[in-house]
Every structure is written in C-alpha cells, then in structure tokens.
Motif scaffolding. Structure first.
Motif, PDB file in Angstrom:
ATOM      1  N   MET A 184       0.850  -1.190   0.000  1.00 51.87           N
ATOM      2  CA  MET A 184       0.000   0.000   0.000  1.00 51.87           C
ATOM      3  C   MET A 184       0.889   1.244   0.000  1.00 51.87           C
ATOM      4  SD  MET A 184      -3.000   1.099   2.727  1.00 51.87           S
ATOM      5  CE  MET A 184      -3.299  -0.626   3.071  1.00 51.87           C
ATOM      6  N   HIS A 185       0.630   2.156  -0.927  1.00 50.45           N
ATOM      7  CA  HIS A 185       1.452   3.358  -1.062  1.00 50.45           C
ATOM      8  C   HIS A 185       0.659   4.600  -0.645  1.00 50.45           C
ATOM      9  CE1 HIS A 185       4.113   1.015  -3.767  1.00 50.45           C
ATOM     10  NE2 HIS A 185       2.992   0.579  -4.307  1.00 50.45           N
ATOM     11  N   GLY A 186       1.343   5.565  -0.008  1.00 48.89           N
ATOM     12  CA  GLY A 186       0.770   6.890   0.110  1.00 48.89           C
ATOM     13  C   GLY A 186       0.753   7.541  -1.261  1.00 48.89           C
ATOM     14  N   TYR A 187      -0.295   8.331  -1.538  1.00 46.62           N
ATOM     15  CA  TYR A 187      -0.461   8.926  -2.870  1.00 46.62           C
ATOM     16  C   TYR A 187      -0.825  10.383  -2.661  1.00 46.62           C
ATOM     17  CZ  TYR A 187      -1.767   8.684  -7.887  1.00 46.62           C
ATOM     18  OH  TYR A 187      -1.839   8.846  -9.246  1.00 46.62           O
ATOM     19  N   GLY A 188       0.197  11.258  -2.568  1.00 47.99           N
ATOM     20  CA  GLY A 188      -0.070  12.629  -2.196  1.00 47.99           C
ATOM     21  C   GLY A 188      -0.434  12.698  -0.727  1.00 47.99           C
ATOM     22  N   GLY A 189      -1.119  13.759  -0.323  1.00 45.16           N
ATOM     23  CA  GLY A 189      -1.455  13.938   1.085  1.00 45.16           C
ATOM     24  C   GLY A 189      -2.771  13.350   1.515  1.00 45.16           C
ATOM     25  N   THR A 190      -3.618  12.913   0.537  1.00 47.04           N
ATOM     26  CA  THR A 190      -4.975  12.515   0.906  1.00 47.04           C
ATOM     27  C   THR A 190      -5.426  11.201   0.283  1.00 47.04           C
ATOM     28  OG1 THR A 190      -5.901  13.843  -0.897  1.00 47.04           O
ATOM     29  CG2 THR A 190      -5.719  14.910   1.267  1.00 47.04           C
ATOM     30  N   ALA A 191      -4.510  10.358  -0.172  1.00 42.40           N
ATOM     31  CA  ALA A 191      -4.942   9.131  -0.847  1.00 42.40           C
ATOM     32  C   ALA A 191      -3.976   7.987  -0.589  1.00 42.40           C
ATOM     33  CB  ALA A 191      -5.089   9.366  -2.353  1.00 42.40           C
ATOM     34  N   VAL A 208       6.662  19.135  -4.933  1.00 40.45           N
ATOM     35  CA  VAL A 208       6.175  17.815  -5.318  1.00 40.45           C
ATOM     36  C   VAL A 208       6.498  16.804  -4.218  1.00 40.45           C
ATOM     37  CG1 VAL A 208       6.261  16.010  -7.069  1.00 40.45           C
ATOM     38  CG2 VAL A 208       6.594  18.396  -7.739  1.00 40.45           C
ATOM     39  N   ILE A 209       5.463  16.106  -3.738  1.00 40.64           N
ATOM     40  CA  ILE A 209       5.624  15.001  -2.802  1.00 40.64           C
ATOM     41  C   ILE A 209       5.879  13.735  -3.620  1.00 40.64           C
ATOM     42  CG2 ILE A 209       4.474  13.661  -0.979  1.00 40.64           C
ATOM     43  CD1 ILE A 209       2.602  16.111  -0.634  1.00 40.64           C
ATOM     44  N   PRO A 210       6.818  12.855  -3.205  1.00 38.44           N
ATOM     45  CA  PRO A 210       7.065  11.627  -3.982  1.00 38.44           C
ATOM     46  C   PRO A 210       5.783  10.824  -4.195  1.00 38.44           C
ATOM     47  CG  PRO A 210       8.765  11.915  -2.324  1.00 38.44           C
ATOM     48  CD  PRO A 210       7.741  12.975  -2.060  1.00 38.44           C
ATOM     49  N   GLY A 211       5.656  10.253  -5.401  1.00 34.99           N
ATOM     50  CA  GLY A 211       4.454   9.516  -5.761  1.00 34.99           C
ATOM     51  C   GLY A 211       4.603   8.011  -5.571  1.00 34.99           C
ATOM     52  N   PRO A 212       3.606   7.257  -6.032  1.00 32.42           N
ATOM     53  CA  PRO A 212       3.580   5.820  -5.760  1.00 32.42           C
ATOM     54  C   PRO A 212       4.429   4.969  -6.696  1.00 32.42           C
ATOM     55  CG  PRO A 212       1.613   6.459  -6.952  1.00 32.42           C
ATOM     56  CD  PRO A 212       2.371   7.724  -6.686  1.00 32.42           C
ATOM     57  N   ARG A 213       5.011   5.555  -7.745  1.00 32.62           N
ATOM     58  CA  ARG A 213       5.691   4.745  -8.751  1.00 32.62           C
ATOM     59  C   ARG A 213       7.152   5.133  -8.934  1.00 32.62           C
ATOM     60  NH1 ARG A 213       2.921   0.761  -7.910  1.00 32.62           N
ATOM     61  NH2 ARG A 213       0.723   0.850  -8.504  1.00 32.62           N
ATOM     62  N   LEU A 223      -6.025   8.243 -10.531  1.00 28.31           N
ATOM     63  CA  LEU A 223      -5.265   9.488 -10.470  1.00 28.31           C
ATOM     64  C   LEU A 223      -5.845  10.411  -9.407  1.00 28.31           C
ATOM     65  CD1 LEU A 223      -4.819  10.315 -14.260  1.00 28.31           C
ATOM     66  CD2 LEU A 223      -3.004   9.659 -12.668  1.00 28.31           C
ATOM     67  N   VAL A 224      -5.008  11.263  -8.850  1.00 30.32           N
ATOM     68  CA  VAL A 224      -5.452  12.266  -7.891  1.00 30.32           C
ATOM     69  C   VAL A 224      -5.110  13.649  -8.420  1.00 30.32           C
ATOM     70  CG1 VAL A 224      -5.156  10.681  -5.929  1.00 30.32           C
ATOM     71  CG2 VAL A 224      -3.283  12.242  -6.570  1.00 30.32           C
ATOM     72  N   ARG A 225      -5.752  14.648  -7.857  1.00 28.45           N
ATOM     73  CA  ARG A 225      -5.478  16.038  -8.213  1.00 28.45           C
ATOM     74  C   ARG A 225      -4.022  16.358  -7.888  1.00 28.45           C
ATOM     75  NH1 ARG A 225      -6.281  21.094  -5.211  1.00 28.45           N
ATOM     76  NH2 ARG A 225      -6.898  22.777  -6.616  1.00 28.45           N
ATOM     77  N   GLY A 226      -3.337  16.950  -8.864  1.00 32.14           N
ATOM     78  CA  GLY A 226      -1.934  17.320  -8.662  1.00 32.14           C
ATOM     79  C   GLY A 226      -0.942  16.233  -9.009  1.00 32.14           C
ATOM     80  N   TYR A 270       0.208   6.108 -17.283  1.00 26.23           N
ATOM     81  CA  TYR A 270       1.622   6.431 -17.242  1.00 26.23           C
ATOM     82  C   TYR A 270       2.032   6.605 -15.779  1.00 26.23           C
ATOM     83  CZ  TYR A 270       0.895   7.510 -22.201  1.00 26.23           C
ATOM     84  OH  TYR A 270       0.563   7.439 -23.529  1.00 26.23           O
ATOM     85  N   PRO A 271       3.284   6.293 -15.415  1.00 26.62           N
ATOM     86  CA  PRO A 271       3.669   6.327 -14.001  1.00 26.62           C
ATOM     87  C   PRO A 271       3.685   7.746 -13.425  1.00 26.62           C
ATOM     88  CG  PRO A 271       5.565   5.874 -15.398  1.00 26.62           C
ATOM     89  CD  PRO A 271       4.373   5.799 -16.286  1.00 26.62           C
ATOM     90  N   VAL A 272       3.282   7.849 -12.170  1.00 26.75           N
ATOM     91  CA  VAL A 272       3.241   9.116 -11.447  1.00 26.75           C
ATOM     92  C   VAL A 272       4.479   9.207 -10.558  1.00 26.75           C
ATOM     93  CG1 VAL A 272       2.007  10.425  -9.666  1.00 26.75           C
ATOM     94  CG2 VAL A 272       0.739   9.308 -11.527  1.00 26.75           C
ATOM     95  N   ILE A 273       5.320  10.192 -10.837  1.00 25.80           N
ATOM     96  CA  ILE A 273       6.548  10.362 -10.061  1.00 25.80           C
ATOM     97  C   ILE A 273       6.293  11.101  -8.756  1.00 25.80           C
ATOM     98  CG2 ILE A 273       7.224  12.540 -11.184  1.00 25.80           C
ATOM     99  CD1 ILE A 273      10.147  11.524 -11.059  1.00 25.80           C
ATOM    100  N   GLY A 274       5.264  11.943  -8.721  1.00 26.50           N
ATOM    101  CA  GLY A 274       4.981  12.715  -7.516  1.00 26.50           C
ATOM    102  C   GLY A 274       3.626  13.398  -7.602  1.00 26.50           C
ATOM    103  N   VAL A 275       3.281  14.086  -6.530  1.00 27.31           N
ATOM    104  CA  VAL A 275       2.000  14.782  -6.428  1.00 27.31           C
ATOM    105  C   VAL A 275       2.261  16.168  -5.849  1.00 27.31           C
ATOM    106  CG1 VAL A 275      -0.329  14.736  -5.469  1.00 27.31           C
ATOM    107  CG2 VAL A 275       0.819  12.585  -6.010  1.00 27.31           C
ATOM    108  N   LEU A 276       1.701  17.203  -6.472  1.00 29.18           N
ATOM    109  CA  LEU A 276       1.856  18.559  -5.938  1.00 29.18           C
ATOM    110  C   LEU A 276       1.175  18.692  -4.592  1.00 29.18           C
ATOM    111  CD1 LEU A 276       1.198  20.992  -8.950  1.00 29.18           C
ATOM    112  CD2 LEU A 276       3.314  19.844  -8.299  1.00 29.18           C
ATOM    113  N   ARG A 277       1.744  19.536  -3.741  1.00 28.43           N
ATOM    114  CA  ARG A 277       1.044  19.914  -2.516  1.00 28.43           C
ATOM    115  C   ARG A 277      -0.272  20.600  -2.893  1.00 28.43           C
ATOM    116  NH1 ARG A 277       3.896  19.252   2.039  1.00 28.43           N
ATOM    117  NH2 ARG A 277       6.184  19.262   1.977  1.00 28.43           N
ATOM    118  N   GLU A 278      -1.269  20.475  -2.003  1.00 26.99           N
ATOM    119  CA  GLU A 278      -2.616  20.987  -2.315  1.00 26.99           C
ATOM    120  C   GLU A 278      -2.595  22.450  -2.744  1.00 26.99           C
ATOM    121  OE1 GLU A 278      -6.034  19.818  -2.305  1.00 26.99           O
ATOM    122  OE2 GLU A 278      -4.860  18.034  -2.751  1.00 26.99           O
TER     123      GLU A 278
END
Length: 536
Positions: A1-8, A428-433, A479-482, A505-513
């Motif tokens: 199970m991976h964290g995906y940004g701050g809310t997923a 950018v927060i590190p993503g799941p991939r 996918l999540v926002r950001g 396509y792989p997600v390298i990171g997620v922007l902060r809200e």
C-alpha cells in the motif's frame, strides 16, 4: 500500500480478480472521510477528504484486505453488448506494422473476440475491456494526443475501450463508433458496465449502439444522439420574473460555472471536477457570505460582462483583473454591492489565468450528477457561458453579513515583484511509482520548464528536459489532483480539476494541495520549477 499525495492511498494487487474482491469489500462499508474508492486493473485507489482521514483509511483498507483474501466467489457474468465499429482509425496501419500482420488481420483479431468489461475510469462511459489478442497488443503512444474524437475505438496493450467523448488520450485508435457510451439521463448511464461482455462488430456504413437483452443475448439499435452530447442546462434569454439573476453580455475566451465538484463518483468514471483554483473560489464565496461550495463563475483571462437583475453583492478573487461597475472601478478580494440593472465588466488579466466571480446566494443553473460544475473532459455540467444566457441567483444564505472575519488570502495569482517573470516553484511530494524512474529522474524533474499551449483544466503540460523512466506499460490506475505523470517522452503532465479518473503512465509525484491551485493559475509560456518537497 502506497501513500499517494497527502490525501490518498494506492493498493497494489496481483490481478483483476483480487481488485474486484477488495473493491466489493470496501464498497460495502465506506467510512466517513473516504470520498472515492476507484478499482483499476491491478490497484484500488482510496481517496480521502482530508489528510487527517488517511490513517483511519489505512487501517480500514488493511482490515478489508484480510477479509477479501477469503472472498473466492466469482463475479457475476454480465450481459453481452455489441458495438458496431468502422475500422478506419489513424493508428490502424501502425498497429499492423507493430504486430507484423495486415490491417485486415488487425480488424479480424480485434473484432473476433469477446471482451470482459473489467472496470470503469478515465472518463464517464470509458470502460476498460480485457482480452485483447496478444498479437495486436501494441503499447500506448509515446506522446499522448491532446484531442481524441468522441467514439474512437482504441487499444493499449492488453486493454481496449471506446472514448465516450472528445478528450486527450494516448491509446492507439483503430476505428470509431456512433454508440453513445454514457448518458447522464439513462439508467444506468454507462452503456457498458463492469462485468458485461462486449463484442465489436465491423460495419461499413451507419452505426448502432449495442443494448443488452434480459437474457444476455446481444442486440443493437441505432444511437439517438451523437457521442458526448449532453443536455442544455442554462437558460438562454429565459425570463426569471422577480427572481435575482445575471445576464451574460460578454465572456472573453472562456467562462464556466464551477462549484466544489462531484466527489464520490469516480468508480463509474465521473471525475470530481470543480473549481480549478479551489482557494480563490472559496475566498470569493467567503467574501460574499456564501458557503464555500456555492457555484461561482470561473473566468479565463478576463473579458466577462454581466448585467444584474436585482441588487447583488459580488466579489472577485484569483487572477487580478481591472474591473468596474457601470464604469466605476472596483477592487479584487473585497465584497462589492451592485445595483439593479448595473453592468460589471472585467478587463484582461495581465498575469495569472483564472478569476472567480462570486454572487451572494450563488449562481444556480441546473445541477448535473449532483453538481453545477462544468467538467470539460467529461462534457458534464452547464455549458460554457455565451452572451444572452441568463443565470438565476440563489437565495442569500442565512446569517449576518458582511462576515465578521474572512480568512487571509493564501496566494494572490498574477501579482509579481518588479522585474519578475511569470512563473512558479511548485513543490512535489514523492508519488507511488518511484521504481519506474531511472537515476537522475528527480534532478531532471527540477529543471526549468515552460507551460505548453496544450494546457487546460484537465492538465498542465510542461516542456523542457525529459525525465528518464524505464520502458514498458503500466496498467491503468487511479489518479489524484496534482499527480505528476511522466509519459514515455519524459515531459511531465500535472493533472488539475478535470483530470481523468484513471491513467496509464507512471506518477513520479503529487503537488502539494496549495500548489495545485497555483498551477491552475499558470498560462502558456509561464516558467515552472518542480521542486521536491524535501528540498531546501
């Protein structure tokens, strides 16, 4: 199970059967704080309302994983849907060359199988169909198209699908159909639901939309509407009597009605949508005493003119624009009283992209799927505004006004220091991939970039140094926002409000809200630096 940004959270699973099993357990008892549960090919995405809800959601998912491991019941077998296809797509020859067969053989192999509708996603009515012949299972395009026509029949690796409306996309286009894949007024709205079986039928002229019979035998009928066509929900020139309203006199490049969106419908392919810059939308509402989910007008680059029918209170937030009421200048980020019959005019934004106009009581066109937001990817919600449209205004909220206090402005889009060029540093927060990227990927990601002219409410597309990633196909997942996705060409794609529900396509990171809001204010040509959140 991976964290995906701050809310997923993103849960990896071995196969589609495990996805279905976990999704059945999760969907049966969704706790408060979880807003979406999105099954995909080998993952389940759990999206929460706020960062504080993630810990409880993680415990809930872990308990569900234990229960789903003992769920061995096979999923029910669905009805058969036949979809007629004109095999004349622009990628048909390329798939034939990739497979080393003739185009006729590609058509025969694609249409000669029965597919399983595995899961929904990407867009309303876009159902992923498993069972592509391995000989023709060509990978996605290295660079996604910015426009795929509605009704396009496509494949990507082991999956095939129909694009229900015009959208971006990286799948190989084999042909087209007139079958209406999604209709918000139909029950159920999706022509092909997960669990159904699908057959593609080659046709030379005309088109028909498959409809299942109660016994599961295939049948078909002529589609009664073009793909992507939706109901007109705004009232052009309609009289509103004594009810307060605003009449649109001019719009500039684009004006949309937006609220907080449609959370909770991602499992059927309906994305959240809503205001692109949530902070500015919420601020404009607070300034006039509205709840933050009231619908506002999202104005791209200025140019809006409104005549008010009835006295009103308005506020402008977001990208700074010169504005006037009957010629008298008014400011940003402050409530303004507008007399009955007066005209509010917005000039052009010099910097920043989107200005939000809130009216006390909110604008209240007809809601679609529980929201008044326009989703440009899905084609849901009120149509873009045009001169002559009259928008009703809702009743003022109860309570005293002006509000006692308004939260401070967290960012003011478009306000630059002397000599500063337009742009932003986005964290950018590190993503799941992370395992999909080669050494030096994060260094390359931090290179100075330019916003591409292909950017819109769906995604910010960034030109500049390629981010190195390994070759191969990633199974589509939520996918999540950001989310910062990296296609094979290495050019980052930052997803915004009208993002697809799933992507491949792989997600390298997620922007902060907060940085997603800042990204939504960038315009083509602006400079951008994506910085790792742990960098100084």
């Amino acid at each position: 199970m991976h964290g995906y940004g701050g809310t997923a959270l993103l849960v990896d699973l071995p196969d589609l059967a495990a996805v279905r099993s976990l999704h059945r357990v999760l969907a049966a008892d969704v706790p408060t704080g979880v807003v979406d549960v999105v099954p995909a090919a080998r993952t389940v995405l759990v999206r929460c309302a706020a960062p504080g809800d993630v810990a409880a959601a993680r415990a809930w998912v872990q308990e569900a994983l234990l229960r789903s491991a003992s769920d061995v019941a096979p999923p029910p077998v669905g009805a058969v849907v036949e979809i007629p296809v004109r095999y004349d797509g622009p990628d048909l020859d390329d798939v034939a060359r990739w497979a080393g067969v003739s185009t006729e053989d590609v058509v025969a192999r694609h249409s000669g199988r029965e597919y399983e509708a595995a899961f929904g996603g990407f867009a309303p009515g876009f159902t992923y169909l498993a069972g592509v012949d391995p000989v023709i299972a060509a990978p996605r395009l290295a660079t996604p198209r910015t426009r795929v026509p509605a009704g396009s029949v496509a494949l990507a690796g082991e999956l095939t699908a129909v694009y229900p409306g015009e959208s971006p996309g990286g799948w190989r286009l084999l042909g087209r159909t007139d079958a209406r894949m999604f209709d918000v007024d139909r029950d159920p709205p999706a022509l092909v639901a997960p669990g159904a079986r699908v057959r593609f039928v080659p046709v030379r002229a005309g088109a028909s939309a498959g409809r299942p019979t109660p016994g599961g035998e295939p049948t078909s009928a002529v589609s009664d509407a073009m793909p992507g066509e939706g109901p007109t929900v705004l009232r052009q020139g309609e009289a509103t009597g004594a009810r307060p309203a605003v009449e649109v006199l001019a719009t500039g490049p684009l004006v949309l009605v937006e609220d907080d969106g449609r959370p909770g419908l991602a499992a059927i392919g309906v994305g959240p949508s809503g205001a692109a810059d949530r902070s500015s939308h919420a601020l404009a509402n607070r300034l006039v005493g509205n709840p933050e989910d009231a619908a506002t007008l999202e104005v791209t680059l200025g140019g809006l003119a409104l005549r008010f029918r009835g006295t009103a209170v308005v506020a402008l937030a977001g990208a700074a624009v010169p504005a006037a009421v009957d010629g008298a200048p008014v400011g940003m980020n402050a409530p303004v009283r507008v007399p009955d019959g007066a005209v509010l005019r917005l000039g052009q934004a010099v910097h920043g992209l989107r200005t939000y106009v809130a009216v006390r009581g909110g604008v209240v066109p007809d809601a679609v799927a529980g929201s008044r937001s326009r989703d440009v990817l899905a084609g849901l919600g009120p149509d873009p505004l045009v001169p002559g449209v009259v928008l009703p205004v809702g009743a003022p909220p109860s309570g005293s006004w002006p509000p006692v206090a308004v939260a401070p402005v967290r960012h003011v889009p478009g306000v630059l220091r002397p000599g500063e060029r337009a742009g932003a540093v986005l964290e950018v927060i590190p993503g799941p991939r992370g395992d999909w990227f080669l050494p030096g990927a994060w260094h390359a990601l931090r290179a100075l970039r330019t916003v591409s002219a292909d950017s819109d409410r769906v995604a910010l597309r960034l030109d500049g140094q390629a981010v190195p990633r390994r070759a191969g196909e990633l199974a589509s997942e939520g996918l999540v926002r950001g989310a910062v996705q990296i296609p094979p060409d290495g050019r980052p794609v930052v997803f915004l409000a009208d993002r697809p529900v799933t992507g491949g396509y792989p997600v390298i990171g997620v922007l902060r809200e907060d940085d997603v809001d800042r990204a939504a204010q960038l315009r083509p040509g602006d400079r951008v630096v994506l910085r790792a959140a742990w960098s100084s």
